[in-house]
Scaffold this motif. Sequence first.
Motif, PDB file in Angstrom:
ATOM      1  N   THR A 167      -7.842   0.000   9.866  1.00 29.68           N
ATOM      2  CA  THR A 167      -7.393  -1.080   9.041  1.00 29.68           C
ATOM      3  C   THR A 167      -6.316  -0.500   8.048  1.00 29.68           C
ATOM      4  O   THR A 167      -5.431  -1.076   7.715  1.00 29.68           O
ATOM      5  N   LYS A 168      -6.966   0.592   7.357  1.00 31.43           N
ATOM      6  CA  LYS A 168      -6.119   1.117   6.201  1.00 31.43           C
ATOM      7  C   LYS A 168      -4.943   1.660   6.741  1.00 31.43           C
ATOM      8  O   LYS A 168      -3.749   1.671   6.062  1.00 31.43           O
ATOM      9  N   LEU A 169      -4.746   2.287   7.794  1.00 32.31           N
ATOM     10  CA  LEU A 169      -3.533   3.080   8.378  1.00 32.31           C
ATOM     11  C   LEU A 169      -2.681   2.226   9.319  1.00 32.31           C
ATOM     12  O   LEU A 169      -1.462   2.482   9.407  1.00 32.31           O
ATOM     13  N   GLN A 170      -2.940   0.908   9.479  1.00 33.13           N
ATOM     14  CA  GLN A 170      -2.056   0.095   9.989  1.00 33.13           C
ATOM     15  C   GLN A 170      -0.902  -0.259   9.267  1.00 33.13           C
ATOM     16  O   GLN A 170       0.333  -0.375   9.866  1.00 33.13           O
ATOM     17  N   ARG A 171      -0.937  -0.323   8.077  1.00 34.74           N
ATOM     18  CA  ARG A 171       0.460  -0.346   7.196  1.00 34.74           C
ATOM     19  C   ARG A 171       1.379   0.736   7.643  1.00 34.74           C
ATOM     20  O   ARG A 171       2.767   0.483   6.932  1.00 34.74           O
ATOM     21  N   GLU A 229      -4.185  15.147   3.129  1.00 32.13           N
ATOM     22  CA  GLU A 229      -5.670  15.389   2.863  1.00 32.13           C
ATOM     23  C   GLU A 229      -5.877  14.686   1.776  1.00 32.13           C
ATOM     24  O   GLU A 229      -5.484  14.632   0.626  1.00 32.13           O
ATOM     25  N   ALA A 230      -7.527  14.233   1.687  1.00 31.61           N
ATOM     26  CA  ALA A 230      -7.938  13.552   0.558  1.00 31.61           C
ATOM     27  C   ALA A 230      -9.452  13.762   0.380  1.00 31.61           C
ATOM     28  O   ALA A 230     -10.120  14.060   1.479  1.00 31.61           O
ATOM     29  N   GLU A 231     -10.059  13.819  -0.950  1.00 28.17           N
ATOM     30  CA  GLU A 231     -11.424  13.874  -1.023  1.00 28.17           C
ATOM     31  C   GLU A 231     -12.040  12.558  -1.904  1.00 28.17           C
ATOM     32  O   GLU A 231     -11.024  12.209  -2.571  1.00 28.17           O
ATOM     33  N   GLY A 232     -13.170  12.349  -1.873  1.00 30.20           N
ATOM     34  CA  GLY A 232     -13.469  11.103  -2.392  1.00 30.20           C
ATOM     35  C   GLY A 232     -15.275  11.275  -2.758  1.00 30.20           C
ATOM     36  O   GLY A 232     -15.837  11.986  -1.801  1.00 30.20           O
ATOM     37  N   GLU A 233     -15.474  10.343  -3.359  1.00 29.98           N
ATOM     38  CA  GLU A 233     -17.119  10.366  -3.703  1.00 29.98           C
ATOM     39  C   GLU A 233     -18.023   9.815  -2.507  1.00 29.98           C
ATOM     40  O   GLU A 233     -19.338  10.262  -2.324  1.00 29.98           O
ATOM     41  N   ASN A 234     -17.160   9.163  -1.689  1.00 29.67           N
ATOM     42  CA  ASN A 234     -17.814   8.684  -0.352  1.00 29.67           C
ATOM     43  C   ASN A 234     -16.833   8.768   0.587  1.00 29.67           C
ATOM     44  O   ASN A 234     -15.558   8.717   0.335  1.00 29.67           O
ATOM     45  N   TYR A 272     -15.563   6.323   2.272  1.00 27.09           N
ATOM     46  CA  TYR A 272     -14.569   4.985   2.567  1.00 27.09           C
ATOM     47  C   TYR A 272     -13.497   5.301   1.192  1.00 27.09           C
ATOM     48  O   TYR A 272     -12.368   5.106   1.446  1.00 27.09           O
ATOM     49  N   ALA A 273     -14.026   6.144   0.160  1.00 26.76           N
ATOM     50  CA  ALA A 273     -13.039   6.376  -0.860  1.00 26.76           C
ATOM     51  C   ALA A 273     -11.914   7.349  -0.463  1.00 26.76           C
ATOM     52  O   ALA A 273     -10.840   7.320  -0.814  1.00 26.76           O
ATOM     53  N   ALA A 274     -12.411   8.414   0.232  1.00 26.64           N
ATOM     54  CA  ALA A 274     -11.477   9.359   0.758  1.00 26.64           C
ATOM     55  C   ALA A 274     -10.492   8.846   1.800  1.00 26.64           C
ATOM     56  O   ALA A 274      -9.117   9.329   1.929  1.00 26.64           O
ATOM     57  N   ILE A 275     -10.935   8.027   2.672  1.00 27.08           N
ATOM     58  CA  ILE A 275     -10.074   7.202   3.511  1.00 27.08           C
ATOM     59  C   ILE A 275      -9.027   6.323   2.801  1.00 27.08           C
ATOM     60  O   ILE A 275      -7.714   6.473   3.167  1.00 27.08           O
ATOM     61  N   ASP A 276      -9.436   5.596   1.546  1.00 27.37           N
ATOM     62  CA  ASP A 276      -8.405   4.906   0.719  1.00 27.37           C
ATOM     63  C   ASP A 276      -7.344   5.637   0.128  1.00 27.37           C
ATOM     64  O   ASP A 276      -6.196   5.573   0.095  1.00 27.37           O
ATOM     65  N   VAL A 277      -7.804   7.023  -0.250  1.00 27.43           N
ATOM     66  CA  VAL A 277      -6.730   7.835  -0.896  1.00 27.43           C
ATOM     67  C   VAL A 277      -5.807   8.500   0.073  1.00 27.43           C
ATOM     68  O   VAL A 277      -4.549   8.668   0.025  1.00 27.43           O
ATOM     69  N   LEU A 278      -6.308   8.880   1.362  1.00 26.62           N
ATOM     70  CA  LEU A 278      -5.821   9.469   2.453  1.00 26.62           C
ATOM     71  C   LEU A 278      -4.558   8.386   2.975  1.00 26.62           C
ATOM     72  O   LEU A 278      -3.402   8.953   3.257  1.00 26.62           O
ATOM     73  N   ALA A 279      -5.092   7.394   3.001  1.00 33.54           N
ATOM     74  CA  ALA A 279      -4.004   6.079   3.464  1.00 33.54           C
ATOM     75  C   ALA A 279      -2.895   6.042   2.474  1.00 33.54           C
ATOM     76  O   ALA A 279      -1.975   5.772   2.985  1.00 33.54           O
ATOM     77  N   ASP A 280      -3.250   6.131   1.047  1.00 35.05           N
ATOM     78  CA  ASP A 280      -2.054   5.942  -0.027  1.00 35.05           C
ATOM     79  C   ASP A 280      -1.304   7.089   0.399  1.00 35.05           C
ATOM     80  O   ASP A 280      -0.029   7.152   0.177  1.00 35.05           O
ATOM     81  N   LYS A 281      -2.006   8.314   0.299  1.00 38.37           N
ATOM     82  CA  LYS A 281      -0.803   9.551   0.482  1.00 38.37           C
ATOM     83  C   LYS A 281      -0.172   9.671   1.712  1.00 38.37           C
ATOM     84  O   LYS A 281       1.096  10.106   1.675  1.00 38.37           O
ATOM     85  N   LEU A 317       4.249   9.596   2.141  1.00 40.90           N
ATOM     86  CA  LEU A 317       4.759  10.601   2.881  1.00 40.90           C
ATOM     87  C   LEU A 317       5.574   9.956   3.756  1.00 40.90           C
ATOM     88  O   LEU A 317       6.935  10.496   3.860  1.00 40.90           O
ATOM     89  N   VAL A 318       5.172   8.822   4.655  1.00 34.15           N
ATOM     90  CA  VAL A 318       6.036   8.355   5.354  1.00 34.15           C
ATOM     91  C   VAL A 318       7.199   7.449   4.696  1.00 34.15           C
ATOM     92  O   VAL A 318       8.459   7.696   5.339  1.00 34.15           O
ATOM     93  N   VAL A 319       6.809   6.932   3.512  1.00 35.29           N
ATOM     94  CA  VAL A 319       8.094   6.322   2.978  1.00 35.29           C
ATOM     95  C   VAL A 319       9.246   7.249   2.498  1.00 35.29           C
ATOM     96  O   VAL A 319      10.544   7.161   2.727  1.00 35.29           O
TER      97      VAL A 319
END
Length: 106
Positions: A22-26, A64-69, A71-80, A84-86
């Motif tokens: 879901t997060k990476l579909q964008r 790469e991303a890190e998070g407290e859980n 799902y948080a790491a996946i959120d940060v990863l998707a944003d990064k 990069l793609v843009v």
Amino acid sequence: MRIETFGKGVEVTPAMQEYVDTKLQRIHKHFDQHCEIRVTLELRKNEHHADASANIPGQTLHAEAEGENIYAAIDVLADKLDRLVVKHKEKRQQHAPGVPISDNGV
């Protein structure tokens, strides 16, 4: 777009897989062509870590991303990865194929 999700010391549950998808579909909206993303989720000394390599037309991008859980790491990863793609897409549009790039501004 194809997204592969793997776990290192973490079992990738169907909920995690769906969240990553879901997060990476964008990212797919930026390209008309096929792209492939490989995501690795892992637990490192009580830190949740996610990294991704995206094979897009013309280049491989890595984030790469890190998070407290996880799902948080996946959120940060998707944003990064989205940033990069843009950035990659803008760079390709500025330097259109077949147009010589001149250092002297002519």
